[in-house]
Design a protein around this motif. Sequence first.
Motif, mmCIF file in Angstrom:
data_model
loop_
_atom_site.group_PDB
_atom_site.id
_atom_site.type_symbol
_atom_site.label_atom_id
_atom_site.label_comp_id
_atom_site.label_asym_id
_atom_site.label_seq_id
_atom_site.Cartn_x
_atom_site.Cartn_y
_atom_site.Cartn_z
ATOM 1 N N UNK A 64 0.937 -1.221 0.023
ATOM 2 C CA UNK A 64 -0.170 0.142 -0.095
ATOM 3 C C UNK A 64 0.820 1.260 -0.055
ATOM 4 N N UNK A 65 2.147 1.371 0.807
ATOM 5 C CA UNK A 65 2.871 2.436 0.702
ATOM 6 C C UNK A 65 3.458 2.668 -0.423
ATOM 7 N N UNK A 77 -15.291 3.659 3.787
ATOM 8 C CA UNK A 77 -15.743 2.469 2.898
ATOM 9 C C UNK A 77 -14.821 2.544 1.555
ATOM 10 N N UNK A 78 -14.472 3.598 1.206
ATOM 11 C CA UNK A 78 -13.491 3.632 -0.132
ATOM 12 C C UNK A 78 -12.133 3.423 0.328
ATOM 13 N N UNK A 79 -11.750 3.718 1.560
ATOM 14 C CA UNK A 79 -10.367 3.279 1.943
ATOM 15 C C UNK A 79 -10.481 1.608 2.059
ATOM 16 N N UNK A 80 -11.519 1.155 2.586
ATOM 17 C CA UNK A 80 -11.467 -0.433 2.627
ATOM 18 C C UNK A 80 -11.660 -1.202 1.260
ATOM 19 N N UNK A 81 -12.447 -0.492 0.277
ATOM 20 C CA UNK A 81 -12.307 -0.818 -0.776
ATOM 21 C C UNK A 81 -10.876 -0.854 -1.781
ATOM 22 N N UNK A 82 -10.277 0.114 -1.513
ATOM 23 C CA UNK A 82 -8.880 0.451 -1.922
ATOM 24 C C UNK A 82 -8.064 -0.603 -1.475
ATOM 25 N N UNK A 83 -8.078 -0.894 -0.136
ATOM 26 C CA UNK A 83 -7.054 -1.823 0.618
ATOM 27 C C UNK A 83 -7.591 -3.278 0.367
ATOM 28 N N UNK A 104 -2.033 11.041 -2.466
ATOM 29 C CA UNK A 104 -1.982 9.480 -2.520
ATOM 30 C C UNK A 104 -3.252 9.357 -3.617
ATOM 31 N N UNK A 105 -3.358 7.954 -4.068
ATOM 32 C CA UNK A 105 -4.600 7.497 -4.693
ATOM 33 C C UNK A 105 -5.995 7.826 -3.874
ATOM 34 N N UNK A 106 -5.908 7.583 -2.795
ATOM 35 C CA UNK A 106 -7.200 7.907 -1.870
ATOM 36 C C UNK A 106 -7.156 9.274 -1.845
ATOM 37 N N UNK A 107 -6.256 10.094 -1.616
ATOM 38 C CA UNK A 107 -6.658 11.599 -1.395
ATOM 39 C C UNK A 107 -7.206 12.281 -2.908
ATOM 40 N N UNK A 108 -6.591 11.546 -3.891
ATOM 41 C CA UNK A 108 -7.069 12.030 -5.134
ATOM 42 C C UNK A 108 -8.660 12.037 -5.528
ATOM 43 N N UNK A 109 -8.920 10.756 -5.176
ATOM 44 C CA UNK A 109 -10.370 10.375 -5.511
ATOM 45 C C UNK A 109 -11.363 10.207 -4.505
ATOM 46 N N UNK A 118 -15.932 11.725 -1.165
ATOM 47 C CA UNK A 118 -17.010 11.446 -0.150
ATOM 48 C C UNK A 118 -17.533 12.287 0.611
ATOM 49 N N UNK A 119 -18.995 12.537 0.811
ATOM 50 C CA UNK A 119 -19.360 13.631 1.890
ATOM 51 C C UNK A 119 -19.425 12.981 2.989
ATOM 52 N N UNK A 120 -19.020 11.828 3.571
ATOM 53 C CA UNK A 120 -19.511 11.428 4.971
ATOM 54 C C UNK A 120 -18.071 10.655 5.334
ATOM 55 N N UNK A 121 -17.861 10.404 6.879
ATOM 56 C CA UNK A 121 -16.843 9.707 7.105
ATOM 57 C C UNK A 121 -17.263 8.178 6.905
#
Length: 133
Positions: free
Chosen positions: A65-66, A98-104, A82-87, A90-93
């Motif tokens: 991941x790093x 969920x996005x973070x989980x899907x990426x990992x 990072x990829x997460x930061x760019x895409x 989302x509007x909620x925590x």
Amino acid sequence: EFLRNVSIDQIDAEILARYTVLGATFALLKYIENSSGMSFPRASIKLQFVDSNEGEFLTIDRRTALGLEILANARTGDQKSSLFGVIDHTKTGVGARFLRQELLRPSASVATIRARQDAAAFLAENDQVLEAV
């Protein structure tokens, strides 16, 4: 708690999760022994950790991941580049988690991957729909 104090940066999240499950299971067995007056003979119980999602998801370890800069820039540690930061729009925590989980833990299902590719292609070809989403 012990593992967090030792060095959480060097411990894979999956190892920490398994350690936690084993610790909780041990505590439950001790509770059963103490509350029931029963005693389990040594080596009479075999515990085996089975991941119910094994084969459905790919697991990306911390080092990968790093290296892929999924959650943070490898040089600066900055999340925004990072990829997460760019895409992450989302509007909620909950959405961000969920996005973070899907990426990992991306899907290993060919059908799911193809459906996501089709959805991305559709949105790329239909600007109005993309703007509405």
